[in-house]
Design a protein around this motif. Structure first.
Motif, PDB file in Angstrom:
ATOM      1  N   GLN A  40       0.868  -1.188   0.000  1.00 33.83           N
ATOM      2  CA  GLN A  40       0.000   0.000   0.000  1.00 33.83           C
ATOM      3  C   GLN A  40       0.906   1.240   0.000  1.00 33.83           C
ATOM      4  O   GLN A  40       0.974   1.989   0.977  1.00 33.83           O
ATOM      5  CB  GLN A  40      -0.896  -0.014   1.246  1.00 33.83           C
ATOM      6  CG  GLN A  40      -1.772  -1.233   1.373  1.00 33.83           C
ATOM      7  CD  GLN A  40      -3.084  -1.067   0.621  1.00 33.83           C
ATOM      8  OE1 GLN A  40      -3.539   0.034   0.383  1.00 33.83           O
ATOM      9  NE2 GLN A  40      -3.679  -2.175   0.246  1.00 33.83           N
ATOM     10  N   TYR A  41       1.626   1.394  -1.111  1.00 31.48           N
ATOM     11  CA  TYR A  41       2.702   2.392  -1.131  1.00 31.48           C
ATOM     12  C   TYR A  41       2.185   3.831  -1.072  1.00 31.48           C
ATOM     13  O   TYR A  41       2.801   4.679  -0.440  1.00 31.48           O
ATOM     14  CB  TYR A  41       3.586   2.192  -2.371  1.00 31.48           C
ATOM     15  CG  TYR A  41       4.275   0.855  -2.380  1.00 31.48           C
ATOM     16  CD1 TYR A  41       5.085   0.450  -1.316  1.00 31.48           C
ATOM     17  CD2 TYR A  41       4.102  -0.040  -3.443  1.00 31.48           C
ATOM     18  CE1 TYR A  41       5.711  -0.788  -1.312  1.00 31.48           C
ATOM     19  CE2 TYR A  41       4.729  -1.277  -3.451  1.00 31.48           C
ATOM     20  CZ  TYR A  41       5.530  -1.646  -2.385  1.00 31.48           C
ATOM     21  OH  TYR A  41       6.152  -2.872  -2.380  1.00 31.48           O
ATOM     22  N   GLN A  42       1.066   4.098  -1.704  1.00 31.15           N
ATOM     23  CA  GLN A  42       0.551   5.471  -1.682  1.00 31.15           C
ATOM     24  C   GLN A  42       0.143   5.879  -0.264  1.00 31.15           C
ATOM     25  O   GLN A  42       0.439   6.990   0.185  1.00 31.15           O
ATOM     26  CB  GLN A  42      -0.644   5.626  -2.642  1.00 31.15           C
ATOM     27  CG  GLN A  42      -1.130   7.064  -2.794  1.00 31.15           C
ATOM     28  CD  GLN A  42      -0.064   7.998  -3.362  1.00 31.15           C
ATOM     29  OE1 GLN A  42       0.502   7.743  -4.418  1.00 31.15           O
ATOM     30  NE2 GLN A  42       0.239   9.095  -2.656  1.00 31.15           N
ATOM     31  N   ALA A  43      -0.505   4.964   0.445  1.00 32.96           N
ATOM     32  CA  ALA A  43      -0.910   5.253   1.832  1.00 32.96           C
ATOM     33  C   ALA A  43       0.320   5.459   2.716  1.00 32.96           C
ATOM     34  O   ALA A  43       0.352   6.369   3.567  1.00 32.96           O
ATOM     35  CB  ALA A  43      -1.777   4.118   2.380  1.00 32.96           C
ATOM     36  N   ALA A  44       1.346   4.639   2.513  1.00 34.05           N
ATOM     37  CA  ALA A  44       2.594   4.794   3.275  1.00 34.05           C
ATOM     38  C   ALA A  44       3.244   6.137   2.946  1.00 34.05           C
ATOM     39  O   ALA A  44       3.709   6.854   3.846  1.00 34.05           O
ATOM     40  CB  ALA A  44       3.559   3.647   2.952  1.00 34.05           C
ATOM     41  N   TYR A  45       3.250   6.477   1.669  1.00 29.82           N
ATOM     42  CA  TYR A  45       3.852   7.744   1.236  1.00 29.82           C
ATOM     43  C   TYR A  45       3.122   8.928   1.869  1.00 29.82           C
ATOM     44  O   TYR A  45       3.753   9.868   2.354  1.00 29.82           O
ATOM     45  CB  TYR A  45       3.795   7.850  -0.292  1.00 29.82           C
ATOM     46  CG  TYR A  45       4.368   9.144  -0.815  1.00 29.82           C
ATOM     47  CD1 TYR A  45       5.726   9.255  -1.103  1.00 29.82           C
ATOM     48  CD2 TYR A  45       3.559  10.258  -0.999  1.00 29.82           C
ATOM     49  CE1 TYR A  45       6.259  10.454  -1.550  1.00 29.82           C
ATOM     50  CE2 TYR A  45       4.080  11.460  -1.453  1.00 29.82           C
ATOM     51  CZ  TYR A  45       5.430  11.552  -1.728  1.00 29.82           C
ATOM     52  OH  TYR A  45       5.960  12.738  -2.165  1.00 29.82           O
ATOM     53  N   ASP A  46       1.800   8.866   1.875  1.00 36.29           N
ATOM     54  CA  ASP A  46       1.002   9.968   2.439  1.00 36.29           C
ATOM     55  C   ASP A  46       1.308  10.169   3.924  1.00 36.29           C
ATOM     56  O   ASP A  46       1.434  11.306   4.393  1.00 36.29           O
ATOM     57  CB  ASP A  46      -0.497   9.707   2.234  1.00 36.29           C
ATOM     58  CG  ASP A  46      -0.905   9.776   0.755  1.00 36.29           C
ATOM     59  OD1 ASP A  46      -0.124  10.339  -0.047  1.00 36.29           O
ATOM     60  OD2 ASP A  46      -1.983   9.262   0.418  1.00 36.29           O
ATOM     61  N   MET A  47       1.426   9.052   4.648  1.00 32.94           N
ATOM     62  CA  MET A  47       1.777   9.148   6.079  1.00 32.94           C
ATOM     63  C   MET A  47       3.153   9.798   6.264  1.00 32.94           C
ATOM     64  O   MET A  47       3.334  10.678   7.092  1.00 32.94           O
ATOM     65  CB  MET A  47       1.803   7.750   6.715  1.00 32.94           C
ATOM     66  CG  MET A  47       0.464   7.225   7.174  1.00 32.94           C
ATOM     67  SD  MET A  47       0.671   5.651   8.079  1.00 32.94           S
ATOM     68  CE  MET A  47       1.362   6.211   9.651  1.00 32.94           C
ATOM     69  N   LEU A  48       4.122   9.339   5.464  1.00 32.98           N
ATOM     70  CA  LEU A  48       5.489   9.853   5.580  1.00 32.98           C
ATOM     71  C   LEU A  48       5.576  11.317   5.166  1.00 32.98           C
ATOM     72  O   LEU A  48       6.282  12.112   5.783  1.00 32.98           O
ATOM     73  CB  LEU A  48       6.441   9.011   4.719  1.00 32.98           C
ATOM     74  CG  LEU A  48       6.734   7.616   5.283  1.00 32.98           C
ATOM     75  CD1 LEU A  48       7.289   6.701   4.193  1.00 32.98           C
ATOM     76  CD2 LEU A  48       7.707   7.683   6.450  1.00 32.98           C
ATOM     77  N   ALA A  49       4.831  11.692   4.117  1.00 33.49           N
ATOM     78  CA  ALA A  49       4.853  13.080   3.636  1.00 33.49           C
ATOM     79  C   ALA A  49       4.308  14.024   4.709  1.00 33.49           C
ATOM     80  O   ALA A  49       4.869  15.093   4.958  1.00 33.49           O
ATOM     81  CB  ALA A  49       4.046  13.198   2.349  1.00 33.49           C
ATOM     82  N   GLN A  50       3.230  13.594   5.351  1.00 31.64           N
ATOM     83  CA  GLN A  50       2.621  14.424   6.405  1.00 31.64           C
ATOM     84  C   GLN A  50       3.585  14.586   7.590  1.00 31.64           C
ATOM     85  O   GLN A  50       3.792  15.695   8.094  1.00 31.64           O
ATOM     86  CB  GLN A  50       1.319  13.771   6.873  1.00 31.64           C
ATOM     87  CG  GLN A  50       0.496  14.664   7.782  1.00 31.64           C
ATOM     88  CD  GLN A  50      -0.846  14.034   8.140  1.00 31.64           C
ATOM     89  OE1 GLN A  50      -1.163  12.926   7.719  1.00 31.64           O
ATOM     90  NE2 GLN A  50      -1.633  14.729   8.925  1.00 31.64           N
ATOM     91  N   ALA A  51       4.192  13.466   7.997  1.00 33.17           N
ATOM     92  CA  ALA A  51       5.130  13.515   9.133  1.00 33.17           C
ATOM     93  C   ALA A  51       6.370  14.331   8.777  1.00 33.17           C
ATOM     94  O   ALA A  51       6.893  15.087   9.598  1.00 33.17           O
ATOM     95  CB  ALA A  51       5.531  12.098   9.530  1.00 33.17           C
TER      96      ALA A  51
END
Length: 208
Positions: A40-51
């Motif tokens: 689920q790379y997009q969801a992981a990316y979104d979490m990392l981008a926000q953090a």
């Protein structure tokens, strides 16, 4: 998560107590890893981008964001992030290695790739995965004998499927096909789902 219950797995991680800032970060990273493992790379990316936008100087977040950007085929962004990480932390061997390996794997800017990986080797001479990258870039540059020497040594230290995939391919190209097949079979026993191994076998049209 492995049973396909990803939402429940994420809830379980989120429900863990956090007494310190480090606990909080560990929980966050564990949840990101669950998403990555589930592809689920997009969801992981979104979490990392926000953090990362909240903590732009956090080098762990920059590195993880770069690795997920690569999975999403955002290669320019991956490169930009890794170069930023090298600026912030010039002794981070993983940043040099990841960038060098990515260039080598795509068969572009190979001399630059070797320079980056050699820097990573200087910083972490005992790391078999970084040695694997060096073997792989030597192979891409056409230095097959040197590639075999490095990869054999790396695989001996750490018989990981990814290293086995690379060593097997170099041996296959050299005509040592029985040895290549033997290493690939060993690697499959360790992890039959390894992406690098599966991609290698598919590309070379090898059925084991």
């Amino acid at each position: 998560a492995r049973q396909g219950k990803l939402p429940q797995a994420r809830e379980l991680v989120r429900a863990l107590p956090e007494r310190t800032e480090d606990d909080k970060k560990q929980k966050f990273m564990a949840e990101v890893q669950l998403l990555r493992d589930a592809k689920q790379y997009q969801a992981a990316y979104d979490m990392l981008a926000q953090a990362s936008s909240a903590k732009p100087g956090d080098t762990d977040l920059i590195y993880d964001k770069a690795m997920v950007a690569e999975k999403l085929n955002r290669l320019d962004e991956m490169e930009r992030l890794l170069r930023r990480l090298i600026e912030l932390k010039p002794d981070n061997q993983n940043a040099y290695n990841a960038l060098g390996y990515s260039l080598a794997d795509r068969k572009i800017r190979l001399e630059e790739a070797r320079t980056l990986i050699k820097k990573a080797v200087q910083l972490a001479p005992e790391d078999p995965f970084i040695a694997d990258s060096l073997g792989w870039v030597e192979f891409r540059l056409g230095n097959t004998d040197e590639a075999v020497r490095i990869l054999e040594s790396s695989y001996k230290r750490r018989p990981d499927p990814e290293i086995g995939a690379h060593l097997g391919e170099v041996l296959w190209v050299k005509g040592q096909r029985d040895r290549a097949l033997s290493i690939w079979k060993e690697a499959l026993l360790v992890d039959s789902e390894n992406e690098t191994l599966q991609e290698t076998l598919k590309r070379l049209r090898v059925k084991l």
